[in-house]
Design a protein around this motif. Structure first.
Motif, PDB file in Angstrom:
ATOM      1  N   LEU A 149       0.816  -1.209   0.000  1.00 45.35           N
ATOM      2  CA  LEU A 149       0.000   0.000   0.000  1.00 45.35           C
ATOM      3  C   LEU A 149       0.848   1.257   0.000  1.00 45.35           C
ATOM      4  O   LEU A 149       0.357   2.338  -0.271  1.00 45.35           O
ATOM      5  N   LYS A 201      -0.083   0.061  14.070  1.00 46.17           N
ATOM      6  CA  LYS A 201      -1.500  -0.150  13.742  1.00 46.17           C
ATOM      7  C   LYS A 201      -1.805  -1.619  13.497  1.00 46.17           C
ATOM      8  O   LYS A 201      -2.928  -2.074  13.722  1.00 46.17           O
ATOM      9  N   ALA A 206      -5.956  -3.163  12.455  1.00 46.38           N
ATOM     10  CA  ALA A 206      -5.885  -2.674  11.080  1.00 46.38           C
ATOM     11  C   ALA A 206      -5.772  -3.854  10.125  1.00 46.38           C
ATOM     12  O   ALA A 206      -5.211  -4.897  10.471  1.00 46.38           O
ATOM     13  N   THR A 207      -6.303  -3.686   8.925  1.00 46.29           N
ATOM     14  CA  THR A 207      -6.230  -4.733   7.912  1.00 46.29           C
ATOM     15  C   THR A 207      -5.443  -4.221   6.716  1.00 46.29           C
ATOM     16  O   THR A 207      -5.132  -3.025   6.612  1.00 46.29           O
ATOM     17  N   GLU A 208      -5.134  -5.092   5.812  1.00 42.73           N
ATOM     18  CA  GLU A 208      -4.378  -4.695   4.621  1.00 42.73           C
ATOM     19  C   GLU A 208      -5.136  -3.661   3.796  1.00 42.73           C
ATOM     20  O   GLU A 208      -4.541  -2.750   3.227  1.00 42.73           O
ATOM     21  N   SER A 209      -6.459  -3.783   3.765  1.00 37.78           N
ATOM     22  CA  SER A 209      -7.264  -2.884   2.939  1.00 37.78           C
ATOM     23  C   SER A 209      -7.443  -1.484   3.534  1.00 37.78           C
ATOM     24  O   SER A 209      -7.598  -0.518   2.796  1.00 37.78           O
ATOM     25  N   ASN A 210      -7.423  -1.371   4.858  1.00 35.03           N
ATOM     26  CA  ASN A 210      -7.661  -0.054   5.471  1.00 35.03           C
ATOM     27  C   ASN A 210      -6.441   0.505   6.198  1.00 35.03           C
ATOM     28  O   ASN A 210      -6.559   1.447   6.989  1.00 35.03           O
ATOM     29  N   TYR A 211      -5.271  -0.063   5.933  1.00 37.18           N
ATOM     30  CA  TYR A 211      -4.086   0.272   6.731  1.00 37.18           C
ATOM     31  C   TYR A 211      -3.721   1.760   6.648  1.00 37.18           C
ATOM     32  O   TYR A 211      -3.370   2.378   7.657  1.00 37.18           O
ATOM     33  N   VAL A 213      -5.555   4.388   6.148  1.00 42.25           N
ATOM     34  CA  VAL A 213      -6.502   5.323   6.778  1.00 42.25           C
ATOM     35  C   VAL A 213      -6.859   4.926   8.200  1.00 42.25           C
ATOM     36  O   VAL A 213      -7.572   5.654   8.891  1.00 42.25           O
ATOM     37  N   PHE A 214      -6.364   3.786   8.656  1.00 43.96           N
ATOM     38  CA  PHE A 214      -6.726   3.306   9.989  1.00 43.96           C
ATOM     39  C   PHE A 214      -6.153   4.221  11.074  1.00 43.96           C
ATOM     40  O   PHE A 214      -5.000   4.661  11.002  1.00 43.96           O
ATOM     41  N   SER A 215      -6.967   4.486  12.087  1.00 41.76           N
ATOM     42  CA  SER A 215      -6.509   5.308  13.208  1.00 41.76           C
ATOM     43  C   SER A 215      -7.265   4.902  14.467  1.00 41.76           C
ATOM     44  O   SER A 215      -8.494   4.869  14.479  1.00 41.76           O
ATOM     45  N   ASN A 216      -6.519   4.593  15.518  1.00 40.54           N
ATOM     46  CA  ASN A 216      -7.112   4.249  16.808  1.00 40.54           C
ATOM     47  C   ASN A 216      -6.123   4.623  17.910  1.00 40.54           C
ATOM     48  O   ASN A 216      -5.425   3.767  18.453  1.00 40.54           O
TER      49      ASN A 216
END
Length: 279
Positions: A149, A201, A206-211, A213-216
């Motif tokens: 990504l 993350k 987090a996953t490969e598809s949303n890595y 944009v992932f935020s926590n």
């Protein structure tokens, strides 16, 4: 051939057993050839990390990539041994029976030695694996990214770690703690002292598809919730340990069956030899 009841039973047992062994040999041989032709069975994202782990001079990646060749070799050996056993029992070839009993005896001893070595060295192996995993994490984890990504990923090994965390739902090598964790001593943390993230993350769902944009922050920064508590060593160990009882049972049964096969071959050979002397 002048076999008595025990000899005839041993002959039937040997034939049936080796037919099963032939099928087992084919079951290993055919997939081994197919895997060798299409060698995409090792995840390319995790392969760089596997290459860093070595045991007895052999890298884990090399062992994994050599799996297809091992399947072909083992399958071919089992198939050939089974053929020799069947020929010896069916056709009364005494030399075939001698070769069969000798080869199976060698394999039986080798398996027994391997089991004993594993039992005596299990703790040492586990300690060495943990140490190598932790060293590699500290030295080579430099980026919280996934290469598929983000083409600017600075380390393939970092990417491999992140894929490992995502796939196994584990974090670091040892279990994550609120006070400290394995990432505190990594180059990723040391080179970014002002960074708020304490764990990547990939440890927080987090996953490969949303890595990208992932935020926590409650997970990555404060470790309040959402992180994988288990360390990857424990996760991998538990996956293997889950099948320990089955492995032990299969190993014991295999040793017993091989022992009976050796005894049967020797008994048939002795009766055939005795009969030929008095014929």
């Amino acid at each position: 051939m002048g076999l008595n009841c025990a000899g005839k039973f041993g002959k039937i047992f040997l034939i049936v057993l080796n037919i099963v062994f032939m099928l087992l040999g084919l079951a290993l041989l055919i997939p081994g050839i197919l895997v060798h032709v299409n060698a995409d069975y090792v995840n390319e994202q995790i392969l760089p990390l596997m290459s860093t782990f070595t045991f007895g001079g052999i890298s884990l990646a090399g062992a994994a990539q050599g799996l297809s060749i091992a399947l072909i070799v083992v399958g071919a050996i089992i198939f050939l041994i089974a053929i020799i056993g069947i020929l010896g029992a069916c056709c009364g070839w005494r030399m075939a029976l001698i070769i069969y009993a000798t080869v199976v005896l060698v394999l039986w001893i080798a398996q027994l030695v391997i089991v004993c070595l594993y039992i005596t060295m299990k703790d040492k192996i586990n300690t060495e694996v943990q140490e190598q995993m932790l060293d590699q994490l500290h030295q080579n984890y430099v980026a919280d990214e996934l290469s598929t990504l983000n083409t600017t990923t600075s380390s393939k090994i970092s990417t491999a770690w992140n894929y490992l965390f995502i796939q196994l739902k584990c974090c670091g090598v040892h279990p994550v703690s609120l006070l400290s964790n394995d990432f505190d001593e990594t180059e990723w943390r040391k080179s970014n002292p002002t960074m708020t993230a304490r764990i990547p993350k990939s440890c927080c769902g987090a996953t490969e598809s949303n890595y990208l944009v992932f935020s926590n922050p409650q997970c990555t920064d404060s470790l309040v919730t959402g992180y994988y508590e288990s360390g990857c060593f424990d996760t991998i160990y538990n996956l293997i340990d889950r099948y320990n009882v089955a492995f032990i049972a299969i190993g014991v049964i295999t040793l017993i069956v091989q022992g009976v096969a050796i005894a049967s071959a020797c008994m048939i050979y002795r009766q055939m030899t005795s009969h030929s002397q008095f014929a």
